[in-house]
Design an enzyme around this catalytic site. Structure first.
Site, PDB file in Angstrom:
ATOM      1  CB  ALA A  65      -0.886  -0.014   1.236  1.00 37.51           C
ATOM      2  N   GLY A 111       0.837  -5.335   0.875  1.00 39.55           N
ATOM      3  CA  GLY A 111      -0.329  -5.500   0.006  1.00 39.55           C
ATOM      4  C   GLY A 111       0.049  -6.150  -1.319  1.00 39.55           C
ATOM      5  CD  GLU A 114      -2.134  -7.982   2.733  1.00 36.02           C
ATOM      6  OE1 GLU A 114      -1.960  -6.796   2.383  1.00 36.02           O
ATOM      7  OE2 GLU A 114      -2.731  -8.315   3.769  1.00 36.02           O
ATOM      8  CD  GLU A 136       1.725  -5.591   5.445  1.00 38.92           C
ATOM      9  OE1 GLU A 136       2.586  -6.442   5.747  1.00 38.92           O
ATOM     10  OE2 GLU A 136       1.002  -5.681   4.432  1.00 38.92           O
TER      11      GLU A 136
HETATM   12  C1  3H9 Z   1       0.801  -2.324   3.293  1.00 36.33           C
HETATM   13  O1  3H9 Z   1       1.048  -2.848   2.232  1.00 36.33           O
HETATM   14  C2  3H9 Z   1      -0.507  -2.476   4.005  1.00 36.33           C
HETATM   15  C3  3H9 Z   1      -1.409  -3.464   3.336  1.00 36.33           C
HETATM   16  O2  3H9 Z   1      -1.398  -4.696   4.023  1.00 36.33           O
HETATM   17  C4  3H9 Z   1      -2.806  -2.906   3.376  1.00 36.33           C
HETATM   18  C5  3H9 Z   1      -3.579  -3.264   2.181  1.00 36.33           C
HETATM   19  C6  3H9 Z   1      -4.976  -2.721   2.198  1.00 36.33           C
HETATM   20  N1  3H9 Z   1       4.627   3.351  -0.276  1.00 36.33           N
HETATM   21  O3  3H9 Z   1      13.340   2.150  -1.085  1.00 36.33           O
HETATM   22  P1  3H9 Z   1      13.538   2.723  -2.449  1.00 36.33           P
HETATM   23  C7  3H9 Z   1       9.035   4.686  -2.426  1.00 36.33           C
HETATM   24  S1  3H9 Z   1       1.925  -1.324   4.067  1.00 36.33           S
HETATM   25  C8  3H9 Z   1       5.069   4.559  -0.631  1.00 36.33           C
HETATM   26  O4  3H9 Z   1      14.503   3.827  -2.600  1.00 36.33           O
HETATM   27  P2  3H9 Z   1      14.592   0.205  -3.315  1.00 36.33           P
HETATM   28  C9  3H9 Z   1      10.214   5.116  -1.588  1.00 36.33           C
HETATM   29  O5  3H9 Z   1       9.800   5.982  -0.558  1.00 36.33           O
HETATM   30  C10 3H9 Z   1       3.316  -1.313   2.951  1.00 36.33           C
HETATM   31  N2  3H9 Z   1       6.283   4.771  -1.180  1.00 36.33           N
HETATM   32  O6  3H9 Z   1      13.893   1.592  -3.533  1.00 36.33           O
HETATM   33  C11 3H9 Z   1      11.090   5.779  -2.634  1.00 36.33           C
HETATM   34  O7  3H9 Z   1      10.568   7.078  -2.879  1.00 36.33           O
HETATM   35  P3  3H9 Z   1      11.535   8.252  -3.363  1.00 36.33           P
HETATM   36  C12 3H9 Z   1       4.160  -2.523   3.070  1.00 36.33           C
HETATM   37  C13 3H9 Z   1       7.064   3.696  -1.322  1.00 36.33           C
HETATM   38  O8  3H9 Z   1      14.659  -0.432  -4.650  1.00 36.33           O
HETATM   39  C14 3H9 Z   1      10.843   4.934  -3.878  1.00 36.33           C
HETATM   40  O9  3H9 Z   1       9.593   4.260  -3.648  1.00 36.33           O
HETATM   41  N3  3H9 Z   1       5.279  -2.411   2.189  1.00 36.33           N
HETATM   42  C15 3H9 Z   1       6.667   2.415  -0.950  1.00 36.33           C
HETATM   43  O10 3H9 Z   1      15.839   0.361  -2.542  1.00 36.33           O
HETATM   44  C16 3H9 Z   1      11.915   3.923  -4.115  1.00 36.33           C
HETATM   45  O11 3H9 Z   1      12.098   3.165  -2.918  1.00 36.33           O
HETATM   46  C17 3H9 Z   1       6.517  -2.024   2.630  1.00 36.33           C
HETATM   47  O12 3H9 Z   1       6.730  -1.795   3.786  1.00 36.33           O
HETATM   48  C18 3H9 Z   1       5.374   2.267  -0.413  1.00 36.33           C
HETATM   49  N4  3H9 Z   1       4.896   1.063  -0.037  1.00 36.33           N
HETATM   50  O13 3H9 Z   1      13.582  -0.629  -2.377  1.00 36.33           O
HETATM   51  C19 3H9 Z   1       7.593  -1.934   1.579  1.00 36.33           C
HETATM   52  N5  3H9 Z   1       7.659   1.549  -1.215  1.00 36.33           N
HETATM   53  O14 3H9 Z   1      12.226   7.760  -4.582  1.00 36.33           O
HETATM   54  C20 3H9 Z   1       8.355  -0.632   1.699  1.00 36.33           C
HETATM   55  C21 3H9 Z   1       8.650   2.274  -1.764  1.00 36.33           C
HETATM   56  O15 3H9 Z   1      10.618   9.391  -3.553  1.00 36.33           O
HETATM   57  N6  3H9 Z   1       9.280  -0.448   0.622  1.00 36.33           N
HETATM   58  N7  3H9 Z   1       8.292   3.570  -1.829  1.00 36.33           N
HETATM   59  O16 3H9 Z   1      12.504   8.465  -2.224  1.00 36.33           O
HETATM   60  C22 3H9 Z   1      10.515  -1.055   0.596  1.00 36.33           C
HETATM   61  O17 3H9 Z   1      10.829  -1.875   1.427  1.00 36.33           O
HETATM   62  C23 3H9 Z   1      11.466  -0.653  -0.481  1.00 36.33           C
HETATM   63  O18 3H9 Z   1      11.112   0.621  -0.916  1.00 36.33           O
HETATM   64  C24 3H9 Z   1      11.475  -1.595  -1.721  1.00 36.33           C
HETATM   65  C25 3H9 Z   1      12.313  -0.957  -2.852  1.00 36.33           C
HETATM   66  C26 3H9 Z   1      12.121  -2.932  -1.306  1.00 36.33           C
HETATM   67  C27 3H9 Z   1      10.077  -1.843  -2.240  1.00 36.33           C
END
Ligand code: 3H9
Length: 713
Positions: A65, A111, A114, A136
């Site tokens: 999400a 998500g 999911e 999460e």
């Molecule tokens: C959820 O899913 C709740 C559900 O269960 C509910 C469903 C109804 N949102 O880290 P990076 C941005 S809760 C917003 O540099 P990488 C990040 O801020 C979510 N933004 O790249 C960055 O922005 P910017 C559960 C996000 O390749 C850009 O994308 N998911 C999100 O080193 C690039 O990211 C997580 O906790 C997001 N979800 O790593 C996953 N994800 O360029 C969180 C990324 O402006 N994300 N951004 O600075 C990560 O762990 C890493 O970002 C990921 C990529 C591994 C995906």
């Protein structure tokens, strides 16, 4: 915005997810609407037999999400609405008469996973960038898209709880083994394999061999035995979190409700609890930390950084081996040097064992381990160092030794090579005192164990050249570290703010406090280990070295009386865990019962250094206030003196380097929550009782006058 494109190939609809202008795909209300329309289109098209869900991004399936949106949610019901909509859509997907296969390459998190779980089958690429997980909980949330319901049914209760309560990454080999994905393929073959899977599924439904072990089957088979699992897991969560984090408990409730009362009840529980967690202060702080860490993945001075292909590491001890490992993992060539080949061999074995541990857990292939390991070459001399662009020394914490090592290195390396010292407290300008090229000397303070600890504190002196700092930051980011750049000064930032906390803990013992209580109360406050245990782990000799050196001088120069107990303990041969003479006893662990170790026993002899064996209880809040505020006040002084560049760096350093409770966001975020005025008032009251070490930092006094904050919101 349209993030979904459908293309038809051989009777299969290929649903491409690719949100324009975004590095990753994120789930929002809008995307859910688009997705819903796509499902309708697939169902209504008689020429379509099934669908593949695949991402158009090179290294991301769906990152979950959109986390930004959670911070804007202010009232109850908003997050529940997102969860409800997600459930409705994913139930539709799961019930689809036509098979839908998730083709996963890159991160499928939260998500994102999911969505994949609701598909008829999952095929993942074996690319190292492919990771799956439900992280999460690390954001103070729970999976609100059916994850607490579908995952236990797919991989078993205990396995699912292990995933969802830790938020850990699951790598392709692990995912295949536990049955989270059905097949693994090379990224190039992903789409074709997924299409074939759709067509196969049209012929016959997927047959999954349940991979549950006999033990799992026995334990997870009845509601009575599952009840025991819920109870044990709750106890474990309470032990580990001390009740500071509501999310893990809510997660267990959702899993339990779903398995014991059925999926609809479980989904309803998810919606309700997801909603309350999104609005919780813990989640807000954890989300802000996530964004602070993400921002640090970018090097603001990247254009000044010079390429580094070969890193020299001096000292093949635990630290040196760790630095060699994280460098080799990221493709750098490593020259690992120590005084003898035997010492080098030990260091290489440390790296080999660490990498092999990952192979065993299927987080890394044996082939990848061998490639990484082949990048490290050990030696007992400086041969080949002329090719290194960066040399990091990780020798014993002794100024003269480090100066000598620097001089030898400068004689062996090229003119443009950077010399970095991995020290936790020795001033870099003193290490560089006799350097030929002081502009190329910098501090790179890693934390132990290096492969696991996320922080790197980079220390620049007044002489350090900009390109040197930029290059060191770039290397740290490549090594997967969150990097903060601080100015040279006694203890830099992290050691400087840790020292007063440890010192305060010892003062409490001098006043008659009890070792267990100090540790317990600080764990209850939210630190992962108590300060006295930490002293034993780090080494009382190290503590004595730091407090007897520059840091002690700093505090004394402020007119504070500084206890010398640590120095006396060290002189009497108490070094902590390493020589089994510390605050605790380290004989063989005594087992309390089946698989449970007895609580560590205090080494009561040590009380002789703290006024004798008669001990008294303290109010927990007194211990917590004294220790946390003395650290926080020092953090504020570090900002005031420009040691750290921003509150954000201060928070990251304290949380990632020292275990300051993440749910409080760090010392600066925490001061904003409490109110700077209230912090000043508390410090003043402590100053009246305990003396000048609690005198509030000037920056706090100034901010109090204007009702200031460290962060705009
Ligand atoms: C959820 O899913 C709740 C559900 O269960 C509910 C469903 C109804 N949102 O880290 P990076 C941005 S809760 C917003 O540099 P990488 C990040 O801020 C979510 N933004 O790249 C960055 O922005 P910017 C559960 C996000 O390749 C850009 O994308 N998911 C999100 O080193 C690039 O990211 C997580 O906790 C997001 N979800 O790593 C996953 N994800 O360029 C969180 C990324 O402006 N994300 N951004 O600075 C990560 O762990 C890493 O970002 C990921 C990529 C591994 C995906």
């Amino acid at each position: 915005m349209t993030g979904i494109r459908i293309e038809k190939q051989d009777g299969v609809a290929i649903v491409w997810l690719d949100q324009p202008g975004e590095k990753v795909n994120k789930i929002s209300m809008e995307l859910l609407d688009e997705f819903d329309a796509a499902i309708t289109q697939i169902q209504d098209d008689p020429q379509v037999k099934g669908a593949v869900l695949i991402s158009g991004k090179p290294d991301n399936f769906i990152a979950g999400a959109d986390i930004d949106r959670f911070l804007t949610m202010q009232s109850p019901g908003e997050a529940a609405a997102l969860s409800r909509k997600g459930h409705a859509l994913l139930n539709r997907l799961a019930d689809s008469a036509k098979p839908v296969v998730a083709a996963i390459n890159g991160a499928a998190l939260g998500g994102g996973l999911e969505v994949a779980l609701a598909c008829s089958a999952r095929i993942a690429s074996d690319d190292p960038r492919t990771v799956m997980g439900l992280p999460e909980v690390k954001l103070g949330l729970l999976p609100g898209g059916g994850g607490t319901q579908r995952l236990p049914r797919l991989v078993g209760l205990q396995q699912a709880l292990g995933i969802v309560l830790t938020g850990k990454n699951i790598y392709p080999g692990q995912a295949k083994r536990m049955g989270l994905v059905d097949h693994l393929v090379h990224p190039y073959g992903l789409l074709e394999a997924a299409k074939k899977s759709v067509l196969d599924l049209c012929e016959k439904p997927v047959k999954r061999k349940r991979r549950l072990s006999l033990g799992q089957k026995v334990f997870e088979g009845t509601s009575l035995t599952r009840g025991i699992i819920y109870k044990k897991v709750r106890e474990m969560v309470m032990r580990q979190t001390m009740g500071n984090y509501p999310a893990p408990l809510r997660i267990i409730e959702c899993v339990e409700t779903g398995l014991e009362k059925g999926v609809p009840a479980g989904m309803a529980a998810e919606e309700e609890k997801f909603d309350s967690l999104v609005l919780s202060p813990q989640s807000r702080q954890l989300i802000r930390l996530f964004f602070n860490m993400t921002a640090k993945k970018k090097n603001p001075a990247r254009d000044k950084a010079r390429p580094v292909q070969t890193v020299g590491v001096l000292g093949a001890g635990f630290m040196g081996a760790g630095i060699a490992s994280v460098s080799a993992v990221e493709g750098m060539k490593v020259l690992l040097k120590d005084v003898s080949l035997e010492a080098v061999g030990k260091g290489e074995k440390t790296v080999w064992d660490e990498l092999s541990g990952k192979v065993k857990k299927r987080a890394l292939s044996a082939f990848a381990r061998d490639r990484i390991f082949s990048r490290i070459s050990g030696r007992a001399d400086f041969r080949g160092f002329e090719t290194a662009e960066l040399v990091v020394e990780a020798v014993f914490e002794d100024l003269k030794l480090k100066q000598e090592v620097l001089a030898q290195t400068e004689a062996a390396v090229s003119e443009s090579c950077i010399f970095a010292s991995n020290t936790s407290s020795l001033p870099i300008r003193e290490i560089a005192g006799n350097a030929r090229r002081p502009q190329q000397v910098i501090g790179m303070h890693y934390f132990s164990p290096v492969p696991r600890m996320p922080l790197l504190e980079i220390i620049e002196t007044a002489d350090t050249a900009d390109w040197v700092t930029a290059t060191a930051v770039e290397v740290g980011i490549r090594q997967g570290k969150t990097v903060i750049v601080v100015k040279d000064g006694p203890g830099f930032y992290t050691t400087r703010i840790l020292a007063p906390l440890l010192h305060e803990a010892l003062l409490i013992l001098e006043e008659g406090g009890e070792i267990h209580q100090v540790d317990r109360d600080m764990k209850r406050y939210g630190f992962p280990v108590g300060p006295i245990t930490l002293l034993d782990e780090v080494g009382i000799d190290v503590g004595a070295h730091v407090s007897g050196g520059v840091l002690g001088q700093l505090f004394v120069s402020r007119g504070m009386s500084y206890s010398d107990t640590m120095i006396r303990l060290n002189a009497a041969g108490f070094k902590g865990r390493k020589n089994k003479r510390g605050f605790y006893r380290y004989e063989k662990p005594v087992f309390k019962g089946f698989g449970r170790k007895r609580r560590k026993q205090v080494n009561t002899k040590i009380y002789e250094f703290f006024g004798g064996s008669s001990r008294k209880a303290f109010e927990p809040a007194v211990i917590q206030d004294r220790l946390a505020l003395v650290m926080t006040n020092e953090a504020a002084r570090s900002l005031e003196e420009g040691i750290i560049a921003s509150p954000r760096d201060g928070d990251l350093g304290a949380v990632l380097g020292l275990g300051f409770p993440p749910f409080l966001g760090g010392p600066f975020r925490n001061m904003d929550s409490i109110g700077v005025g209230n912090v000043v008032a508390k410090l003043k009251s402590l100053e009246e009782t305990y003396g000048p070490r609690f005198a509030p930092a000037q920056i706090l006094v100034d901010m109090q006058k204007t009702n200031g904050r460290f962060y705009p919101e």
